[in-house]
Design a protein around this motif. Sequence first.
Motif, PDB file in Angstrom:
ATOM      1  N   ASP A  51       0.821  -0.924  -0.030  1.00 17.26           N
ATOM      2  CA  ASP A  51       0.003   0.287  -0.010  1.00 17.26           C
ATOM      3  C   ASP A  51       0.523   0.999   0.032  1.00 17.26           C
TER       4      ASP A  51
ATOM      5  N   GLU B 249      -0.058  -6.528   5.793  1.00 17.80           N
ATOM      6  CA  GLU B 249      -0.798  -5.863   4.862  1.00 17.80           C
ATOM      7  C   GLU B 249      -0.460  -6.576   3.751  1.00 17.80           C
TER       8      GLU B 249
ATOM      9  N   GLN C 184      -7.527   0.634  -2.451  1.00 20.15           N
ATOM     10  CA  GLN C 184      -7.496  -1.114  -1.337  1.00 20.15           C
ATOM     11  C   GLN C 184      -8.386  -1.317  -1.268  1.00 20.15           C
TER      12      GLN C 184
END
Length: 440
Positions: free
Chosen positions: A176, A188, A273
């Motif tokens: 990200d 993540e 995202q």
Amino acid sequence: STGPHHSSCTRWCWWMTSRNWSISNLHERLEQQLQKPYYAKVKLVRNQEREGLIGARSNGAVAATGEVVVFLDAHCEVAYNWLPPLLAPIYDDRTTLSVPVIDGINWDDFSIKPVYAKGSHSRGIFEWGMLYKEGTLPAKEAAKSSHHSEPYNAPTHAGGLFAIDRTWFEELGWYDSGLWVWGAENFELSFKVWMCGGRSVWVPCSRVSHVYRGHSCSSCHSGSLANKFAGVPTTLRNYKRVIETWFDEEYKEYFYTREPLARLIDMGDISEQLKLKEEKNCKSFDWFMKEVAYDVFDKYPRLPPNKHWGELKNSATGQCLDTFGRHPPEKAGASGCHGHGGAQMFRLNTEGQLTSGEWCIKADKNDVISISRCDMGRTDGPWVFKMDEQQMYHTSLKRCLALHPESSKLIMRECDHSNSYHKWEWQPITPHWARNKQKQ
């Protein structure tokens, strides 16, 4: 930096990305060293400005040309034949993220020592404040292997050492790009690998050693990079981005219970995202917790809500309960209230557990009020805040938390409703970075 140390390679190009421009050895001296013939396959990629670990790794992965990218911290040394076992799971399934077993290197003499007990298997998990933890491989996972040496499923990893198919990494959006500097990138990537159709494994036959810091160092802080962020705790902000993208609503509440100040952080735009998550038809976080990370609940159960949180201020002295940043087994104390949270940030949940960060506050009949490890798998405790009397009451000792009038040390005493040294007030915390945001 990314790439191997003390290893030969034939068809791979290895990339190094300099992250800290303030260290002189990373300028001309490094470039001169890379001119030597045995570094022919190494290519140096410079960031235009200091970006931190996450930005450096992403830039290195984008610049790489090999089928697989292998990330290693610079302070690593690989063992014999470390690479083939690490690549094999990816060859079998390109959506696999593979992680070597990490041994320790002593910082003072560079001797290598195993971190894990011989014959044991561990895997990465987390607690609800998103601190990285490890647990023993569950029997359910071990039963899936025909041989003890086979790679096995792991919910997450520490983040510094792993291999991934470059195209798969790109399909997942790399890291990200809204994550700042360092922190949460391991979660993540792990969450979206698992939830979006891949898997993550630890590889017992791939061994890499890592230097664990034993003292301060010149490059271990963010330096001038921190000036960009106006005091906002970057790692907590990163956690919030990951939680708001990948957690279901139920699980988000466990994070905000553990880290109440995260609600005040501006995490930035996560629309890209969320779009990726929708386009790849990723599974829910509830699926991930029940099918992959089910052993998290054994150590870190679902958190009951906070009944009170903030500073706990003594009425007589105006001082606040404080851990002083100490770890177990140390004593808690009291000091002048500063309003920043941190070591003066406490939480009392609806089941009587008094905590600061991941630690519990415990008391005994000998007036030892200690910073202790919480009982594994439990969220209850003996503390009650009596609103009318403004007292922190210990139900097992049947005494109240107090400050000694002369030494200002924490003590446990029979409750005296008329004694202001026995009285406390919960005060909300609004850190300076949150106040600055409110003024804008």
